[in-house]
Design a protein around this motif. Structure first.
Motif, PDB file in Angstrom:
ATOM      1  N   LYS A 101      62.127  76.069  47.597  1.00  0.00           N
ATOM      2  CA  LYS A 101      61.668  77.227  48.377  1.00  0.00           C
ATOM      3  C   LYS A 101      61.937  78.534  47.646  1.00  0.00           C
ATOM      4  O   LYS A 101      61.229  79.514  47.863  1.00  0.00           O
ATOM      5  N   ASN A 102      62.958  78.555  46.808  1.00  0.00           N
ATOM      6  CA  ASN A 102      63.339  79.771  46.096  1.00  0.00           C
ATOM      7  C   ASN A 102      62.910  79.732  44.627  1.00  0.00           C
ATOM      8  O   ASN A 102      63.551  80.355  43.780  1.00  0.00           O
ATOM      9  N   SER A 103      61.847  78.993  44.363  1.00  0.00           N
ATOM     10  CA  SER A 103      61.315  78.895  42.999  1.00  0.00           C
ATOM     11  C   SER A 103      59.812  78.639  43.083  1.00  0.00           C
ATOM     12  O   SER A 103      59.248  78.624  44.173  1.00  0.00           O
ATOM     13  N   HIS A 104      59.230  78.417  41.933  1.00  0.00           N
ATOM     14  CA  HIS A 104      57.812  78.076  41.866  1.00  0.00           C
ATOM     15  C   HIS A 104      57.619  76.640  41.386  1.00  0.00           C
ATOM     16  O   HIS A 104      56.512  76.253  41.007  1.00  0.00           O
ATOM     17  N   ALA A 105      58.686  75.862  41.406  1.00  0.00           N
ATOM     18  CA  ALA A 105      58.654  74.488  40.903  1.00  0.00           C
ATOM     19  C   ALA A 105      58.134  73.519  41.966  1.00  0.00           C
ATOM     20  O   ALA A 105      58.240  73.772  43.165  1.00  0.00           O
ATOM     21  N   GLN A 106      57.614  72.403  41.480  1.00  0.00           N
ATOM     22  CA  GLN A 106      57.131  71.345  42.363  1.00  0.00           C
ATOM     23  C   GLN A 106      58.086  70.159  42.430  1.00  0.00           C
ATOM     24  O   GLN A 106      57.960  69.305  43.287  1.00  0.00           O
ATOM     25  N   ILE A 107      59.044  70.099  41.497  1.00  0.00           N
ATOM     26  CA  ILE A 107      60.036  69.027  41.450  1.00  0.00           C
ATOM     27  C   ILE A 107      61.411  69.681  41.457  1.00  0.00           C
ATOM     28  O   ILE A 107      61.656  70.622  40.704  1.00  0.00           O
ATOM     29  N   SER A 121      89.252  62.285  48.517  1.00  0.00           N
ATOM     30  CA  SER A 121      89.887  61.773  49.724  1.00  0.00           C
ATOM     31  C   SER A 121      89.565  60.287  49.817  1.00  0.00           C
ATOM     32  O   SER A 121      88.807  59.755  49.005  1.00  0.00           O
ATOM     33  N   LYS A 122      90.119  59.639  50.823  1.00  0.00           N
ATOM     34  CA  LYS A 122      89.815  58.219  51.013  1.00  0.00           C
ATOM     35  C   LYS A 122      88.316  58.024  51.285  1.00  0.00           C
ATOM     36  O   LYS A 122      87.696  57.110  50.757  1.00  0.00           O
ATOM     37  N   ALA A 123      87.752  58.901  52.093  1.00  0.00           N
ATOM     38  CA  ALA A 123      86.330  58.799  52.440  1.00  0.00           C
ATOM     39  C   ALA A 123      85.425  59.202  51.276  1.00  0.00           C
ATOM     40  O   ALA A 123      84.340  58.644  51.103  1.00  0.00           O
ATOM     41  N   LYS A 124      85.892  60.198  50.491  1.00  0.00           N
ATOM     42  CA  LYS A 124      85.107  60.693  49.356  1.00  0.00           C
ATOM     43  C   LYS A 124      86.043  60.816  48.158  1.00  0.00           C
ATOM     44  O   LYS A 124      86.590  61.884  47.888  1.00  0.00           O
ATOM     45  N   PRO A 125      86.224  59.703  47.432  1.00  0.00           N
ATOM     46  CA  PRO A 125      87.149  59.740  46.287  1.00  0.00           C
ATOM     47  C   PRO A 125      86.582  60.557  45.118  1.00  0.00           C
ATOM     48  O   PRO A 125      85.379  60.819  45.050  1.00  0.00           O
ATOM     49  N   VAL A 126      87.473  60.933  44.221  1.00  0.00           N
ATOM     50  CA  VAL A 126      87.033  61.574  42.985  1.00  0.00           C
ATOM     51  C   VAL A 126      85.977  60.675  42.343  1.00  0.00           C
ATOM     52  O   VAL A 126      86.134  59.456  42.300  1.00  0.00           O
ATOM     53  N   GLY A 127      84.912  61.273  41.884  1.00  0.00           N
ATOM     54  CA  GLY A 127      83.802  60.516  41.303  1.00  0.00           C
ATOM     55  C   GLY A 127      82.624  60.377  42.247  1.00  0.00           C
ATOM     56  O   GLY A 127      81.550  59.932  41.838  1.00  0.00           O
ATOM     57  N   THR A 128      82.792  60.784  43.515  1.00  0.00           N
ATOM     58  CA  THR A 128      81.687  60.745  44.471  1.00  0.00           C
ATOM     59  C   THR A 128      80.728  61.878  44.150  1.00  0.00           C
ATOM     60  O   THR A 128      81.116  63.048  44.119  1.00  0.00           O
ATOM     61  N   VAL A 129      79.485  61.530  43.891  1.00  0.00           N
ATOM     62  CA  VAL A 129      78.466  62.529  43.572  1.00  0.00           C
ATOM     63  C   VAL A 129      77.211  62.195  44.376  1.00  0.00           C
ATOM     64  O   VAL A 129      76.750  61.057  44.384  1.00  0.00           O
ATOM     65  N   CYS A 130      76.686  63.224  45.046  1.00  0.00           N
ATOM     66  CA  CYS A 130      75.469  63.068  45.846  1.00  0.00           C
ATOM     67  C   CYS A 130      74.311  63.779  45.152  1.00  0.00           C
ATOM     68  O   CYS A 130      74.483  64.872  44.613  1.00  0.00           O
ATOM     69  N   PHE A 131      73.167  63.137  45.190  1.00  0.00           N
ATOM     70  CA  PHE A 131      71.970  63.622  44.523  1.00  0.00           C
ATOM     71  C   PHE A 131      70.825  63.704  45.522  1.00  0.00           C
ATOM     72  O   PHE A 131      70.781  62.948  46.491  1.00  0.00           O
ATOM     73  N   ALA A 132      69.876  64.585  45.229  1.00  0.00           N
ATOM     74  CA  ALA A 132      68.605  64.599  45.945  1.00  0.00           C
ATOM     75  C   ALA A 132      67.517  64.996  44.961  1.00  0.00           C
ATOM     76  O   ALA A 132      67.733  65.847  44.091  1.00  0.00           O
ATOM     77  N   TRP A 133      66.374  64.347  45.100  1.00  0.00           N
ATOM     78  CA  TRP A 133      65.199  64.628  44.292  1.00  0.00           C
ATOM     79  C   TRP A 133      64.049  64.890  45.252  1.00  0.00           C
ATOM     80  O   TRP A 133      63.846  64.135  46.193  1.00  0.00           O
ATOM     81  N   LEU A 134      63.313  65.949  44.998  1.00  0.00           N
ATOM     82  CA  LEU A 134      62.216  66.318  45.891  1.00  0.00           C
ATOM     83  C   LEU A 134      60.961  66.601  45.088  1.00  0.00           C
ATOM     84  O   LEU A 134      60.987  67.380  44.136  1.00  0.00           O
ATOM     85  N   GLN A 135      59.882  65.928  45.473  1.00  0.00           N
ATOM     86  CA  GLN A 135      58.565  66.253  44.952  1.00  0.00           C
ATOM     87  C   GLN A 135      57.844  66.981  46.065  1.00  0.00           C
ATOM     88  O   GLN A 135      57.701  66.448  47.172  1.00  0.00           O
ATOM     89  N   LYS A 136      57.433  68.207  45.798  1.00  0.00           N
ATOM     90  CA  LYS A 136      56.881  69.094  46.811  1.00  0.00           C
ATOM     91  C   LYS A 136      55.842  68.392  47.672  1.00  0.00           C
ATOM     92  O   LYS A 136      54.944  67.738  47.166  1.00  0.00           O
ATOM     93  N   ASN A 137      56.009  68.557  48.988  1.00  0.00           N
ATOM     94  CA  ASN A 137      55.067  68.021  49.975  1.00  0.00           C
ATOM     95  C   ASN A 137      54.858  66.515  49.876  1.00  0.00           C
ATOM     96  O   ASN A 137      53.810  66.016  50.247  1.00  0.00           O
ATOM     97  N   ASP A 138      55.856  65.800  49.352  1.00  0.00           N
ATOM     98  CA  ASP A 138      55.633  64.364  49.199  1.00  0.00           C
ATOM     99  C   ASP A 138      56.900  63.567  49.475  1.00  0.00           C
ATOM    100  O   ASP A 138      57.054  62.998  50.542  1.00  0.00           O
TER     101      ASP A 138
END
Length: 175
Positions: A101-107, A121-138
């Motif tokens: 939304k704050n760029s002109h990119a589609q990916i 933490s126990k629920a989220k130990p060191v090494g926990t990494v969350c990712f998201a990938w978005l292709q515009k309107n898809d």
């Protein structure tokens, strides 16, 4: 004092190779990439801009390390941050959406995690990494990984995963 050439390690070659493949794939499709990074602190942006000609396919990057910056620059809801935490797929999704939304990119790609050595933490130990990938309107895809190793290794693995995720999204075969 002499300055010598330092041979990059195999992972560095992997990152540069993947970044070049991402660029080629985006350029073939006429698409631009935007990145939103937290725990990687701009490493993904550095990797893609290391490729000559990347201005033809890399639009911009956001380094949003604090919750406040995630909210102000990427419009991540304070409610999302409070309910799920900065290290969550919900936050990663909001980061990817906000980056587009704050760029002109589609990916877009978003990375948020705990690289350590502290902060886990126990629920989220060191090494926990969350990712998201978005292709515009898809397609919007998120994933959580738990990487092993020290801070640098976790960050490096995160960049590799993010680049592979972009390639998978572009080929519509995200695992």
């Amino acid at each position: 004092m002499s300055i010598g050439y330092v041979q990059p390690d195999d992972n560095e070659h992997v990152i540069i190779h993947l970044a070049a493949k991402v660029g080629e794939s985006l350029q073939q499709r006429g698409l631009f990439l935007v990145s939103a990074e937290s725990c990687t602190g701009g490493w993904l942006g550095q990797a893609v801009t290391a490729i000559a000609g990347s201005s033809a396919w890399y639009e911009r990057g956001f380094i949003t390390y604090s919750n406040l910056s995630k909210n102000e620059l990427l419009n991540v809801s304070l409610d999302t941050l409070s309910e799920f935490g900065a290290v969550s797929e919900e936050t990663a999704k909001d980061m990817a959406i906000g980056a587009q939304k704050n760029s002109h990119a589609q990916i877009s790609v978003a990375i948020t995690g705990i690289a350590g050595p502290d902060g886990g933490s126990k629920a989220k130990p060191v090494g926990t990494v969350c990712f998201a990938w978005l292709q515009k309107n898809d397609v919007l895809i998120s994933k959580t990984c738990i990487f092993k190793g020290d801070r640098e290794s976790i960050r490096r693995q995160s960049v590799i995963k993010a680049l592979n995720g972009i390639l998978d999204l572009l080929s519509k075969q995200l695992n």
